[in-house]
Design an enzyme around this catalytic site. Structure first.
Site, mmCIF file in Angstrom:
data_model
loop_
_atom_site.group_PDB
_atom_site.id
_atom_site.type_symbol
_atom_site.label_atom_id
_atom_site.label_comp_id
_atom_site.label_asym_id
_atom_site.label_seq_id
_atom_site.Cartn_x
_atom_site.Cartn_y
_atom_site.Cartn_z
ATOM 1 N N SER A 148 0.913 -1.159 0.224
ATOM 2 C CA SER A 148 -0.340 0.408 -0.111
ATOM 3 C C SER A 148 0.578 1.565 0.331
ATOM 4 C CB SER A 148 -0.825 -0.269 1.125
ATOM 5 O OG SER A 148 -0.152 -0.107 2.341
ATOM 6 N N HIS A 169 -3.279 -3.863 -5.796
ATOM 7 C CA HIS A 169 -3.564 -3.337 -4.523
ATOM 8 C C HIS A 169 -4.997 -3.635 -3.885
ATOM 9 C CE1 HIS A 169 -3.726 -0.398 -0.927
ATOM 10 N NE2 HIS A 169 -3.816 -1.063 -0.137
ATOM 11 N N GLU A 181 -6.514 -1.133 -6.611
ATOM 12 C CA GLU A 181 -5.329 -0.109 -7.429
ATOM 13 C C GLU A 181 -4.512 -1.300 -8.558
ATOM 14 O OE1 GLU A 181 -5.584 4.061 -4.350
ATOM 15 O OE2 GLU A 181 -3.795 1.876 -4.417
ATOM 16 N N ASN A 219 -4.381 6.324 -0.065
ATOM 17 C CA ASN A 219 -4.062 5.967 0.433
ATOM 18 C C ASN A 219 -2.964 8.204 0.173
ATOM 19 O OD1 ASN A 219 -4.153 4.358 2.126
ATOM 20 N ND2 ASN A 219 -2.291 2.668 1.183
#
Length: 313
Positions: A148, A169, A181, A219
């Protein structure tokens, strides 16, 4: 004109078919890491008809992982097959039939199409794993990391298959969260990228694409938001309780930033922000927080330890 249009459409269709033919149809998947994320990925891959091998260091860990997958599947079938218990039982049976476990990653990657790494967030450990598996996996095999926060490019450079390397991800809990992702490095081939996008759709997820930038999409936006909430509290501008209420009622978020930090784990958040700060020390979005550092030093890591920004029973 009509003839030219037909010729163009025919040519475009032919090009699309050729491109599709070049993509790798992923059938066999090896997942390294039997924790929550790895087990979750193994579950959805097996449930969608892929042959899956889940790898970890010990049989004890793998037994726990398999038990967790079985319990998760039971919860899924209660909703998905509420009126058809027999179909639900068959679904669980077929999913588990697609899943095997191993403690030796090198011995099981010889016939795999895709290796997904979901181990500890440590670049050195991940690079060592990929470097080893690179020697045993077939030439066509794609490697992907579920990281991540770490750079996919650095992991790809530990192998000889930079063009067959990308990021996948997933989000926790994997069976419930729809997003994946798909990360494309400067070296990732279009064939690899499209194969990873197709795999993500095949396991029932909605993939989004991003370059190999710190934090990718979610993130990269989420962590600085949480850190800014901490800074707001550190300055004494508002209480953590009011900040959480404000974001839930004013922005419609299901959790406030401090609740989310405690849920994610303060050590995890600190690890991410420290890593980004080392990459871009002059970026104010990545500045460390004295309060966050203090709580982590005191082992107050959030819900998992019973105390973080809040206390939990």
């Amino acid at each position: 004109m009509a003839f030219a249009t037909r010729q163009f459409v025919r040519a475009a269709s032919s090009d699309a078919a050729t491109a599709a033919a070049k993509k790798l149809l992923i059938k066999h998947v090896t997942i390294v890491g039997g924790g929550l994320m790895g087990a979750g990925i193994a579950q959805i891959a097996a449930a969608s008809g892929h042959t899956v091998v889940l790898v970890d260091q010990s049989d004890e860990i793998l037994k726990k992982s398999t038990k967790g997958i079985e319990e998760s599947l039971k919860r899924v079938t209660k909703k998905k097959f509420a009126d058809k218990p027999e179909a639900g039982a068959e679904f669980i049976k077929n999913t588990l039939k697609n899943l095997t476990t191993s403690t030796d990653a090198a011995s099981v990657v010889h016939s795999t199409d895709l290796v997904i790494e979901a181990i500890v967030e440590n670049l050195e450990v991940k690079n060592k794993l990929f470097k080893t598996l690179d020697k045993f996996a077939p030439e066509h095999t794609i490697f992907a990391s579920n990281t991540s926060s770490l750079q996919i490019t650095e992991m790809a450079n530990a192998t000889t298959r930079q063009d067959r390397f990308g990021g996948l991800h997933f989000f926790n809990p994997v069976p419930m969260m729809k997003l994946v992702e798909v990360i494309k490095t400067p070296m990732t081939s279009q064939k690899t990228f499209e194969s990873l996008m197709d795999f993500s759709k095949a396991v029932g997820k909605s993939p989004v694409s991003c370059k190999d930038t710190p934090g990718f999409i979610v993130n990269r936006l989420l962590v600085p938001y949480m850190m800014e909430a901490v800074r707001l509290f550190e300055r004494g501008d508002a209480s953590k309780e009011d900040i959480d209420v404000a974001m839930k009622l004013g922005a419609g978020y299901p959790m406030g930033p401090f609740e989310l930090l405690d849920y994610v784990g303060l050590d995890t958040s600190k690890y991410i922000i420290d890593g980004w700060h080392s990459l871009e020390p002059n970026n104010p979005l990545f500045a460390p927080s004295p309060l966050l550092n203090k709580l982590v030093e005191e082992k107050k890591l959030g819900k998992k330890t019973g105390e973080g920004f809040y206390k939990y029973k």
